[in-house]
Design an enzyme around this catalytic site. Structure first.
Site, PDB file in Angstrom:
ATOM      1  N   SER A 137       0.859  -1.202   0.000  1.00  0.00           N
ATOM      2  CA  SER A 137       0.000   0.000   0.000  1.00  0.00           C
ATOM      3  C   SER A 137       0.885   1.238   0.000  1.00  0.00           C
ATOM      4  CB  SER A 137      -0.870  -0.001   1.258  1.00  0.00           C
ATOM      5  OG  SER A 137      -1.525   1.240   1.399  1.00  0.00           O
ATOM      6  N   TYR A 151      -1.613  -1.069  10.480  1.00  0.00           N
ATOM      7  CA  TYR A 151      -1.647  -1.348   9.034  1.00  0.00           C
ATOM      8  C   TYR A 151      -0.404  -0.772   8.344  1.00  0.00           C
ATOM      9  CZ  TYR A 151      -3.601  -1.203   4.217  1.00  0.00           C
ATOM     10  OH  TYR A 151      -3.833  -1.352   2.866  1.00  0.00           O
TER      11      TYR A 151
END
Ligand code: NAD
Length: 276
Positions: A137, A151
């Protein structure tokens, strides 16, 4: 002659599903896996004429990794690709993230990739090489909102693993790359758009293209990195982000204002954490 198989995690939905369908249309056999029902993905892949096997299970459970390994062994096909797309995250401000939250996020979003690589790489070594694509990401490079510390850290770890494996297995013709998507309209993001249209459009506006991408646009990059068309690319972190990381994101100011409200007015300058 043996067919070529790619393993895709998180294949029920979103980027994992779109990648599986794209790879099937490229002619690869598939082993697809997810904690949720996979019958829709399996049925759609079957229509392309390739062989597909589904393994349902929690990717953070070692038994699921074993099942995937067995499924690959059973097929008369050589495994040349692995796409790690499954993820899960505890979404809370840092001081509310407990040990279970950190364990859960890292077990699903990072350690499952470690364990699956450990299972699949020896199989790739036997057949002379392969390509691993880790769906990371932009959060690996830049902090998200106040709820995404676990995350962000898991995705950064994934990028580091990508580079280490690329170095270790490059001489054996195994390439390892990460894809770093920007905002992508998987079902859960479409759901978020419904719940929080302002947040969604603020996020879209941080992309040079002023829009979110689609799972299919990420699948194109997956297809390229799995294939021999990318034969000189390894250890890379490929941005597929509509230009989200190309700017200093002044429009992100809106998010900062929103986050500040979420934290009860505590802002970035107030390191003591005292509420104002
Ligand atoms: N959508 C985005 O905006 C975006 C942006 C950047 C990165 N990503 C990354 O792309 C990947 C896919 O995201 P997505 O948006 O397609 O998400 P998604 O929720 O549509 O798909 C994730 C899949 O993982 C599966 N999964 C969750 N926990 C699991 C577990 N314990 N075991 C097995 N499977 C499990 C889910 O069931 C789901 O099918 C993720 O790694 C995510 O971090 C997504």
């Amino acid at each position: 002659m043996k067919h070529r198989t790619v393993v895709v995690t998180g294949a029920s939905k979103g980027i994992g599903r779109a990648s599986s369908l794209k790879l099937a249309s490229d002619g690869y056999d598939l082993v697809v896996t997810d904690i949720l029902d996979l019958s829709g993905t399996v049925a759609d892949i079957r229509k392309t004429g390739v062989t597909v096997n589904g393994v349902r299970g929690d990717i953070s459970n070692p038994a699921t990794i074993e099942k995937i390994g067995k499924k690959i062994d059973e097929t008369d096909s050589k495994v040349i690709g692995l796409v790690n797309s499954a993820f899960s995250m505890a979404s809370k401000p840092f001081l509310r993230l407990n040990d279970d939250d950190w364990d859960h996020t890292f077990n699903v979003s990072f350690f499952a990739t470690v364990k699956l690589c450990r299972k699949v790489i020896p199989m790739m070594l036997k057949v002379g090489g392969g390509s691993i694509v880790n769906i990371s990401s932009v959060h690996a490079l830049a902090a998200g909102d106040v709820n995404s510390a676990a995350y962000d850290a898991a995705k950064a770890a994934m990028n580091a693993l990508t580079r280490s494996l690329a170095m270790e297995f490059g001489p054996e013709n195994i390439r390892v790359n990460s894809i770093l998507p920007g905002l992508v309209t998987s079902e859960r993001i479409i759901e978020w758009k419904r719940e929080d249209p302002l947040g969604f459009s603020a996020s879209e506006s941080t992309h040079a293209l002023r829009r979110a991408g689609t799972p299919e646009e990420i699948a194109e990059a997956v297809s390229f990195l799995i294939s021999e068309r990318s034969s000189f690319i390894t250890g890379s972190s490929m941005l597929v982000d509509g230009g989200q990381m190309a700017s200093i994101n002044e429009t992100a100011a809106l998010n900062i204002v929103r986050n500040s409200a979420l934290l009860g007015g505590r802002n970035a300058r107030n390191h003591s954490g005292k509420r104002r």
